[in-house]
Write a protein that holds these residues in place. Structure first.
Motif, PDB file in Angstrom:
ATOM      1  N   ASN A  65       1.597 -15.297   5.247  1.00  0.00           N
ATOM      2  CA  ASN A  65       0.951 -14.005   5.502  1.00  0.00           C
ATOM      3  C   ASN A  65       0.975 -13.657   6.986  1.00  0.00           C
ATOM      4  O   ASN A  65       0.210 -12.820   7.458  1.00  0.00           O
ATOM      5  N   LYS A  66       1.917 -14.276   7.704  1.00  0.00           N
ATOM      6  CA  LYS A  66       2.024 -14.075   9.145  1.00  0.00           C
ATOM      7  C   LYS A  66       3.483 -13.802   9.531  1.00  0.00           C
ATOM      8  O   LYS A  66       4.400 -14.260   8.862  1.00  0.00           O
ATOM      9  N   VAL A  67       3.664 -13.062  10.600  1.00  0.00           N
ATOM     10  CA  VAL A  67       4.993 -12.854  11.175  1.00  0.00           C
ATOM     11  C   VAL A  67       4.936 -13.356  12.617  1.00  0.00           C
ATOM     12  O   VAL A  67       3.967 -13.088  13.338  1.00  0.00           O
TER      13      VAL A  67
ATOM     14  N   GLU B  39       7.435  -3.382   8.270  1.00  0.00           N
ATOM     15  CA  GLU B  39       7.382  -2.251   9.202  1.00  0.00           C
ATOM     16  C   GLU B  39       6.058  -2.228   9.960  1.00  0.00           C
ATOM     17  O   GLU B  39       6.027  -2.050  11.182  1.00  0.00           O
ATOM     18  N   LYS B  40       4.972  -2.462   9.246  1.00  0.00           N
ATOM     19  CA  LYS B  40       3.654  -2.453   9.885  1.00  0.00           C
ATOM     20  C   LYS B  40       3.469  -3.655  10.811  1.00  0.00           C
ATOM     21  O   LYS B  40       2.877  -3.532  11.891  1.00  0.00           O
ATOM     22  N   CYS B  41       3.984  -4.813  10.404  1.00  0.00           N
ATOM     23  CA  CYS B  41       3.858  -6.003  11.253  1.00  0.00           C
ATOM     24  C   CYS B  41       4.656  -5.853  12.544  1.00  0.00           C
ATOM     25  O   CYS B  41       4.153  -6.159  13.644  1.00  0.00           O
ATOM     26  N   VAL B  42       5.887  -5.406  12.437  1.00  0.00           N
ATOM     27  CA  VAL B  42       6.746  -5.262  13.617  1.00  0.00           C
ATOM     28  C   VAL B  42       6.195  -4.209  14.566  1.00  0.00           C
ATOM     29  O   VAL B  42       6.266  -4.355  15.794  1.00  0.00           O
TER      30      VAL B  42
ATOM     31  N   VAL C 261       1.364 -11.838  14.068  1.00  0.00           N
ATOM     32  CA  VAL C 261       0.485 -10.862  13.424  1.00  0.00           C
ATOM     33  C   VAL C 261       0.199 -11.366  12.021  1.00  0.00           C
ATOM     34  O   VAL C 261       1.034 -12.044  11.410  1.00  0.00           O
ATOM     35  N   TRP C 262      -1.006 -11.080  11.500  1.00  0.00           N
ATOM     36  CA  TRP C 262      -1.415 -11.523  10.176  1.00  0.00           C
ATOM     37  C   TRP C 262      -1.657 -10.327   9.269  1.00  0.00           C
ATOM     38  O   TRP C 262      -1.984  -9.237   9.739  1.00  0.00           O
ATOM     39  N   VAL C 263      -1.524 -10.549   7.955  1.00  0.00           N
ATOM     40  CA  VAL C 263      -1.920  -9.535   6.977  1.00  0.00           C
ATOM     41  C   VAL C 263      -2.884 -10.171   5.980  1.00  0.00           C
ATOM     42  O   VAL C 263      -2.936 -11.392   5.831  1.00  0.00           O
ATOM     43  N   LYS C 264      -3.627  -9.339   5.292  1.00  0.00           N
ATOM     44  CA  LYS C 264      -4.547  -9.840   4.274  1.00  0.00           C
ATOM     45  C   LYS C 264      -3.792 -10.139   2.980  1.00  0.00           C
ATOM     46  O   LYS C 264      -2.719  -9.607   2.743  1.00  0.00           O
ATOM     47  N   VAL C 265      -4.399 -10.997   2.150  1.00  0.00           N
ATOM     48  CA  VAL C 265      -3.724 -11.561   0.981  1.00  0.00           C
ATOM     49  C   VAL C 265      -4.428 -11.147  -0.308  1.00  0.00           C
ATOM     50  O   VAL C 265      -5.658 -11.237  -0.417  1.00  0.00           O
TER      51      VAL C 265
ATOM     52  N   SER D 159       9.646 -14.198   9.519  1.00  0.00           N
ATOM     53  CA  SER D 159       8.691 -14.197   8.421  1.00  0.00           C
ATOM     54  C   SER D 159       9.133 -15.227   7.386  1.00  0.00           C
ATOM     55  O   SER D 159      10.324 -15.359   7.104  1.00  0.00           O
ATOM     56  N   CYS D 160       8.182 -15.975   6.832  1.00  0.00           N
ATOM     57  CA  CYS D 160       8.467 -16.938   5.767  1.00  0.00           C
ATOM     58  C   CYS D 160       7.782 -16.468   4.493  1.00  0.00           C
ATOM     59  O   CYS D 160       6.545 -16.394   4.440  1.00  0.00           O
TER      60      CYS D 160
END
Length: 320
Positions: A161-163, A100-103, A114-118, A86-87
């Motif tokens: 916003n990505k892992v 935790e949710k991304c992994v 995997v992406w998350v909203k911003v 992750s950056c």
């Protein structure tokens, strides 16, 4: 090690505490935090050093001189030991269960990313907004996203916003542009022309801080190195050629070219520089002769034809 968090640090003494606190307090504890000292001139690294004394997961790497965001992230990846990467930008922060949710998604679905909203925090007004560049993500609920030549330009390219799966980055030699702004754009294209599936978590887990020294803030004030966007665009062209996928992505690529010309052209401060560097870029990517068979060729010719300096690239075989 489950996750490596890469945090380039440069002149963010006002914000680095909030950033590190949000990372160190993550519910996922099996992480390493790689802070890259990019040789700033404020107290940022003093704060990082103090945090490292309290949390042994923090690892500090010092650049020999100021090298920029892309170089620093690449150094972080080279020195990482986590299964995932992750950056996080050092003036932003994250929700405590983001990792935790991304992994969990990455492990369950065996994905490369995997992406998350911003959620965007406006520093000057102390308010949050989702009505900006990142709102493109809000059109989708939590779901798998399939990225291809028809939609690759439809999503935010930001890395933070990505892992990512570390082995996928290293095996495919995917890196950020070095010494250039807009480094995320080349990385995004390199990654998602090779990995066509990701998952978007339907939660605002990353908080992007907008302030005068951010790229967006500098753009509005006429302080950006506009030429960098065209160097990055040319790098993308070379990558597509070297990967032998230019034919597949050429329509998307020319849409990107047009967008990058438009990006600054209508801002008076940049107009002359846009013409100068766009002309150079178009010549380097062999426009227009290489692209005469694509769906939007005539549209792009018409757009660029409005600018007198580009007309010398039009050959007799390509009419507007």
């Amino acid at each position: 090690m489950k996750l490596s968090v890469i945090v380039p640090v440069y002149n963010v003494e006002k914000y680095i505490t909030q950033c590190l606190k949000s990372i160190c307090s993550q519910t996922l504890k099996d992480i390493e935090i790689i802070c890259i000292d990019d040789c700033g001139n404020d107290a940022s690294m003093e704060i990082v050093n103090n945090y490292s004394k309290q949390d042994n997961r923090i690892k500090i790497i010092k650049n020999k001189k100021n090298m920029g965001l892309g170089y620093s992230r690449n150094v972080g990846v080279s020195n990482s030991s986590g299964e995932y990467i992750s950056c996080i930008d050092s003036d932003d922060w994250i929700v405590e269960d983001m990792f935790e949710k991304c992994v969990k998604i990455l492990d369950e679905l065996k994905l490369d990313s995997v992406w998350v909203k911003v959620n965007t925090y406006i520093q000057n007004t102390n308010k949050y907004t989702t009505d900006n560049y990142y709102k493109q993500l809000y059109e989708y609920n939590g779901r798998l996203l399939y990225i291809n030549e028809n939609n690759i330009n439809n999503f935010p390219v930001n890395a933070w916003n990505k892992v990512y799966k570390t082995n996928f980055l290293k095996d495919n030699n995917i890196k950020w542009s070095e010494g250039l702004l807009y480094e995320d754009l080349e990385f995004y294209y390199s990654f998602y022309t090779k990995s066509s599936k990701t998952y978007l978590i339907d939660e605002l887990l990353y908080i992007y801080r907008w302030h005068d020294k951010s790229i967006m803030g500098k753009t509005n004030k006429g302080l950006c190195r506009v030429e960098d966007i065209y160097d990055v665009t040319y790098n993308i062209y070379n990558n597509l050629v070297n990967d032998k996928i230019l034919n597949k992505f050429q329509d998307a690529f020319l849409q990107l070219v047009e967008r990058n010309i438009k990006l600054f052209y209508e801002i008076p401060y940049y107009t002359k520089r846009v013409k100068k560097y766009s002309k150079k870029m178009l010549k380097l990517i062999h426009f227009p002769e290489r692209y005469s068979n694509i769906d939007n060729f005539q549209y792009l010719i018409k757009f660029i034809g409005n600018y007198k300096r580009f007309k010398l690239f039009f050959t007799k075989g390509h009419k507007k």
